[in-house]
Design an enzyme around this catalytic site. Structure first.
Site: not given
Ligand code: GCW
Length: 687
Positions: A294, A373, A401
């Site tokens: 990311e 995720d 989340e």
């Molecule tokens: O699920 C995603 C989240 C991000 C997070 C990323 C990760 C810390 O939306 O906010 O960043 O995973 O786990 O690195």
């Protein structure tokens, strides 16, 4: 702090059972401890306060017994004669570095809590207090138990930023940071350390894995003394401090022109800065790294791979006994939605398995439980067990989340247990995920569990009071992966709310139902997502459908789901071992709850349950919304049996959840009715 929501499960409520109270008063009048030291000091203080609060007596404390009944604490070699003579050689030998034994020795007139280290004593004390608090023993006459943690690392990851914000935080601001400074309010940090230690947590990384400008400087004099202050607080509770680091640190704070892990200057820089960290924090745990993920920097920039990056850091940490925890959440986040060949679910396995055997022994790969995720339902990552010569640990998300953001009730322990119990077929036996991550399957030295915390500076820590059960449950499960989700829920409910039976039963059943309720009004059959982009709260079926994130459902007028089979899809199902590959790859065998994760099927496809996909979508959305309403009614029925303030804060959240579940229901049903043109068999209202 008397606030019941703040003290959480460490409220040490006055005991209700007369029998236990009487027995407690008999045995707990004196605490005999022959050693000192910070961690023992924490254990003694906790024990004294717990006893005083639960039994109403303040125990005397001394180095030797006066002949009366007492509690004797100590390490086996620590000079407490009562401890030494209570535990035989075999018992002592069976207790590992963080384990403990508790035994009532009637002859010596003591309840002894013995361990091989101070940390073990601390955990033993918390166990003893839990026994009293849950009333799970009727008297103290014949205690005899011994425990060792199932996992070496039992870690919490804070996603806190130094400006006080928390990435994916739903309970206020950070308790660690404010306005680019590290907090002076170490009292609150200490209370957090107590809560964590009481569940068995032994490690914490204190900053977000997305390491921004100021946080990159945690390694430097600008912040290191303050980081060390936090380490002091945690140390007293047996918790090691870790930092998330920025892979580009050599450039950003080191003034170098590269962060290439094979560049000698870069390597020397890491050696030097790591030494500096250990000078400030001698028992520093190590680095947690999100790299090439990311948009975070990483070794790919220099045409190097993860092993090159991780090993460079591992070498810097090795002389000090530290470890590198390297995250496997690596995928292409700039995908083209038109491209059907790239599959985000495949990414971690594809990136990491070819590097098995290349990581140093003090590197641990941290793998999210789901390959996508943290969705409410995903298969377990096929990376577990697929790297025989590499340390692996699992990463859970306590912060909700994708599971209702602590506005909805969602007790996650059952989901985590399912992941831990999942059989990988990596070996003929004992190769479920829990055996992989605790190191036993392949004889790995390091392993364990990490989870993203759900706390903030809200008075009750977690926003939704009942979300405390997730924090508590995480620690308990990391300590002992065998305890049932229900037993953990019950412990938590009793410690937090007392032992009134109807209250306990109602809360436990609400918790135990909550995950399936949440699942049944949100994205169906394992397909995931369908949330609002960015903040991820609430329904938006196509929110991510044409985005770059690789998270699609492919619904059209005929059907829905992602074909991840080897035959006609992305091949992801083939990453599993043994019968898992076959079961997931087969549209007939695939479990209903994961069908749309692995297969694209027509709406008329008949599930194992006998229902069609479209009818299942309707039925479960209607059902889920109804059950969310039922949660609310169950809780409302408890009014008067617990503190009004506590009752009210939960009631408000459950009301919002019930309303919001209807919103989910109607958005889902309407969307799929419009796409499919197929009516609900029961003719219920679809807009
Ligand atoms: O699920 C995603 C989240 C991000 C997070 C990323 C990760 C810390 O939306 O906010 O960043 O995973 O786990 O690195």
């Amino acid at each position: 702090h008397a606030d019941a929501a703040y003290v959480g499960w460490l409220g040490y409520r006055h005991l209700e059972s007369e029998e236990l109270l009487k027995s407690g008063v008999t045995w707990c009048g004196r605490v005999v401890v022959a050693e000192d030291g910070e961690v023992i000091g924490s254990a003694v203080a906790e024990l004294m306060n717990g006893i005083e609060s639960m039994l109403g007596i303040r125990p005397a404390s001394s180095g030797i017994s006066d002949g009366d009944y007492c509690i004797a604490l100590g390490t086996f070699e620590g000079g407490n004669e009562l401890v030494a003579r209570t535990f035989d050689v075999a018992t002592q030998a069976a207790i590992g570095p963080e384990g403990y034994a508790i035994r009532t020795n009637s002859e010596a007139g003591c309840i002894a809590i013995g361990a091989s280290t101070a940390a073990g004593i601390l955990y033993g004390v918390f166990h003893f207090l839990r026994l009293l608090g849950t009333g799970s023993t009727s008297d103290l006459e014949s205690l005899e138990l011994a425990e060792n943690p199932k996992n070496g690392l039992r870690m919490i990851n804070q996603w806190d930023n130094i400006d006080g914000s928390i990435e994916r935080g739903y309970a206020g601001k950070s308790i660690f940071y404010l306005n680019n400074e590290i907090t002076n309010n170490t009292e609150r940090v200490r209370d957090y350390a107590r809560l964590l230690a009481s569940t068995g947590v032994n490690a914490i990384s204190i900053n977000n894995v997305n390491v921004h400008h100021y946080e990159t400087m945690f390694l430097t004099d600008k912040y290191l003394p303050d980081v060390a202050r936090l380490a002091d607080v945690f140390r007293a509770y047996g918790i090691k401090l870790f930092l998330s680091i920025n892979f580009a640190s050599p450039i950003e704070i080191g003034g170098l022109s590269t962060a290439d892990p094979l560049d000698p200057g870069v390597r020397e820089w890491w050696v030097a800065i790591t030494k500096q960290v250990y000078a400030a924090i001698p028992d520093f745990g190590g680095f947690l790294v999100k790299a090439d993920s990311e948009n975070r920097p990483g070794p790919f920039t220099y045409d190097r791979d993860h092993a090159d990056g991780a090993n460079m850091l591992a070498e810097a940490l090795l002389p000090h006994g530290g470890v590198v925890i390297w995250r496997c959440f690596v995928y292409n986040c700039k995908q083209d939605w038109r491209d059907r060949s790239t599959d985000r679910a495949r990414a971690a396995y594809d990136h990491f398995t070819p590097q098995d055997g290349r990581f140093h022994d003090n590197v641990i790969l941290q793998i999210k439980n789901g390959p996508m995720d943290f969705q409410v339902r995903e298969p377990v990552s096929p990376l577990f067990g697929a790297m025989e010569s590499t340390n692996q640990m699992i990463e859970f998300q306590i912060t909700q989340e994708y599971t209702g953001q602590q506005r909805h009730l969602c007790y996650l322990v059952p989901q985590w247990k399912e992941a831990l119990d999942f059989e990988t077929y990596a070996k003929e036996e004992a190769s479920s995920v829990k055996n992989i991550i605790n190191g036993s399957a392949y004889g790995r030295r390091y392993g364990g569990i990490a989870a993203v915390s759900n706390i903030g500076d809200d008075e009750n820590w977690t926003g939704h009071l009942l979300a405390q059960a997730n924090l508590y449950g995480y620690g308990r499960l990391a300590w002992d992966t065998e305890i049932s989700a229900e037993a953990i829920a019950e412990e938590w409910a009793r410690l937090t709310f007392g032992g009134e039976e109807r209250l306990v039963r109602t809360i436990v059943s609400m918790l135990m139902e909550s995950l399936s309720i949440y699942e049944s009004y949100t994205a169906p059959l394992g397909v995931g997502w369908m949330v609002n982009p960015g903040h991820h709260y609430g329904p938006d079926v196509d929110g991510y459908e044409y985005s770059k994130w690789g998270t699609y459902h492919f619904a059209d007028c005929h059907g829905i789901g992602v074909d991840r089979t080897v035959q006609s899809g992305t091949g992801y199902a083939g990453q599993y071992m043994g019968s898992n590959a076959y079961v997931y790859g087969s549209v007939e065998r695939c479990p209903d709850e994961l069908l749309l994760f692995f297969h694209h099927v027509p709406y008329t496809h008949v599930l194992h349950s006998g229902s069609t996909v479209i009818q299942h979508i309707y039925d479960s959305r209607f059902d889920g919304a109804e059950r969310a309403e039922q949660l609310r009614e169950d809780w409302n029925g408890l009014e008067g049996t617990l503190d009004d303030g506590l009752h009210r804060q939960v009631a408000e959240r459950l009301k919002e959840q019930a309303e919001h579940a209807r919103e989910w229901r109607d958005r889902m049903n309407t969307y799929f009715y419009r796409k499919s043109g197929i009516a609900d068999k029961l003719g219920r209202k679809i807009y």
